[in-house]
Design an enzyme around this catalytic site. Structure first.
Site, PDB file in Angstrom:
ATOM      1  CG  PHE A 147      -1.802   1.258   1.231  1.00 37.01           C
ATOM      2  CD1 PHE A 147      -2.850   1.386   0.336  1.00 37.01           C
ATOM      3  CD2 PHE A 147      -1.553   2.286   2.119  1.00 37.01           C
ATOM      4  CE1 PHE A 147      -3.649   2.524   0.332  1.00 37.01           C
ATOM      5  CE2 PHE A 147      -2.346   3.423   2.126  1.00 37.01           C
ATOM      6  CZ  PHE A 147      -3.394   3.544   1.228  1.00 37.01           C
ATOM      7  CG  ASP A 232       5.913   3.662   1.152  1.00 39.01           C
ATOM      8  OD1 ASP A 232       6.035   4.386   2.160  1.00 39.01           O
ATOM      9  OD2 ASP A 232       4.821   3.454   0.595  1.00 39.01           O
ATOM     10  CE  LYS A 261       0.622   6.374   7.477  1.00 35.07           C
ATOM     11  NZ  LYS A 261      -0.735   6.851   7.708  1.00 35.07           N
TER      12      LYS A 261
END
Length: 515
Positions: A147, A232, A261
């Site tokens: 994802f 990522d 984040k």
């Protein structure tokens, strides 16, 4: 503004239901996840009634240093009070330079440049654009179960078919391969038409940890065939998995790393792409290539200040070491629970990024209920656990991805040892109840279970009319018997759930969450 917010805070959910995303909020209500939170501090949230919740979802990993950290709040106030120039376009950002320097110090060689963006998805889009421009290739390889975000390019690299439904045509040409399958990777890269290989060192949804030997071989293959390796680290970066960057800890030096984040401190959206000098020069070697990427709000003063303050906090508490310590405590406790509750299949993840996967129990009554809720969705049992943890145990966890029968936690690094014990005790209480008189059908006694029953009834001949059916009792010996009665009239909205027992969750004389 203060009066406006305070006057609407408790009813914010209702305003959102009317104006923003009513169907999503309806889904939460159906699962009993409809609290109206009015305050957040550290690892806790409080609802309008003053009940405290342990937040192990943490905004999907955003609040790694906890909610409303005082150092981040102070930094934002300082920047506003200084009345600094902001988003001047033609001038360098002083705060951006400071934050880039700190990130590069943590990452080490070969990283030498940083590009800022506003979200994890946007950082992925930067990598897509830069690697396509640099290599003049148009194909990308990603892993099943991956994802990378929800923008057009990022969703094209998603390893879950359900999340790409209705999005065709997706970005060409994106090729999925199995994680840790070096043969499949070699076969794709050897065609020498792949611009970039996108890998999460620990997958954000499945929490599967990539094999270190696989990643090192992937790095070598990328160099051999002219492909850029992109790590990522939007979820894993900045200490969550026990090192500042998970890829570095696995012995890999990608060409590009994405972070977001945690970097925000939970206050201002921000992301960053760290890149090697080779990648930077590959994109910007021509003078006219300067404007190839520009983002209006990237490097805004508040985002940069939040990032700087967050890195200071993470260094002060030695976040990688603390994440390792807490992760070991959580994993040990979950493994012990798995030895006593056979519905736990396995525990995956690393550091403070953990998922618990479930499987059918050998106990007949529980297995029947698992099959029942699983008829609507493969992750139905996990959804029941999620709802029960929230409604009765006051703990926020999450379902990691579509049809994944697991719960996932992304705890703040600021949780205490007592919080760990409370979570483990709360989780055991839920599991124990499922082996006794309760069950996942009771936890999901609403739209989700009714939908499951309709699907089961259609699959089993002779079950009668087409109306919704009553949830089964925990001791039901068969699905058919579980569906014997018709649905009752809707009952009034239930009162707040009773306060959970604390005796098993803490050795302290005072309850962990102040219930």
């Amino acid at each position: 503004m203060k009066e406006l917010i305070e006057g609407h805070l408790a009813s914010a959910t209702h305003l959102s239901k009317r104006h923003i995303h009513p169907r999503l909020l309806k889904m939460f209500e159906m699962g009993g996840l409809s609290a109206a939170f009015t305050r957040g501090d550290g690892q806790y949230l409080w609802d309008k009634d003053g009940t405290r919740y342990l937040d192990l979802l943490a905004g999907g990993g955003v609040f790694f240093i906890g909610r409303n950290h005082p150092k981040v709040s102070a930094a934002l106030r300082d920047v506003i009070d200084l009345q600094l120039p902001n988003l001047c376009v033609v001038n360098a950002s002083a705060l951006g330079g400071l934050l880039a320097e700190r990130l590069l110090e943590l990452a080490g060689p070969p990283f030498s440049k940083v590009v800022f963006a506003n979200s994890g998805s946007e950082a992925i889009e930067v990598c897509i654009r830069f690697t396509r421009y640099m290599t003049r290739r148009r194909r990308f390889v990603f892993l099943e179960g991956a994802f990378h975000g929800r923008t057009y390019g990022a969703i094209s690299l998603c390893g879950f078919g359900q999340m790409k439904e209705g999005q065709d045509p997706l970005m060409p040409v994106c090729t999925p391969i199995r994680p840790n399958d070096i043969g499949a990777l070699r076969a794709e890269l050897s065609k020498q038409d792949v611009a970039a290989l996108f890998i999460e060192p620990v997958q954000g949804m499945t929490t599967e940890v990539m094999d270190a030997a696989y990643l090192r071989e992937a790095e070598a293959l990328c160099k051999q065939y002219g492909t850029v390796l992109v790590a990522d680290e939007i979820q894993t970066g900045l200490g969550r998995t026990g090192s500042w960057f998970a890829s570095n800890a696995l012995g890999v030096r990608p060409g590009m790393i994405t972070v977001s984040k945690t970097l925000s401190g939970g206050q201002v959206p921000v992301s960053a792409v760290l890149m090697s000098e080779e990648v930077y020069e590959g994109v910007y070697s021509k003078f006219k290539a300067g404007p190839i990427y520009f983002s209006t709000f990237a490097e805004n003063n508040l985002a940069m200040a939040a990032g700087l303050a967050t890195l200071d906090v993470l260094r002060d508490i030695d976040a990688p070491a603390r994440a390792t310590e807490l992760g070991n405590q959580l994993r040990a406790g979950l493994i012990e629970l798995a030895s006593r509750y056979d519905c736990i299949d396995r525990i995956s993840g690393k550091g403070l990024m953990i998922a618990v996967y479930f499987k059918p129990s050998d106990q007949l009554s529980l297995r029947v209920q698992q099959e029942l809720v699983g008829a609507a969705d493969k992750g139905g049992f996990a959804a029941a656990v999620n709802c029960e943890m929230f409604a009765n145990q006051r703990v926020l966890v999450q379902i990691p991805g579509p049809e994944l029968n697991a719960i996932k936690i992304l705890p703040p690094v600021t949780i205490s040892d007592e919080d760990v014990r409370y979570f483990l005790g709360a989780f055991e209480d839920v599991l124990e109840s499922y082996y006794k008189v309760g069950g996942p059908v009771v936890s999901l006694a609403g739209g989700v279970v009714k939908d499951a029953m309709r699907k089961v009834k259609r699959a089993v001949p002779g079950l009668g009319r087409d109306e919704a059916l009553e949830p089964a009792a925990a001791a039901s010996p068969s699905i058919a018997e579980a569906e014997a009665e018709a649905e009752p009239e809707p009952e009034p909205e239930p009162e707040a759930a009773p306060e959970p027992e604390q005796k098993k969750k803490s050795s302290s004389p005072e309850p962990s969450l102040g219930f």
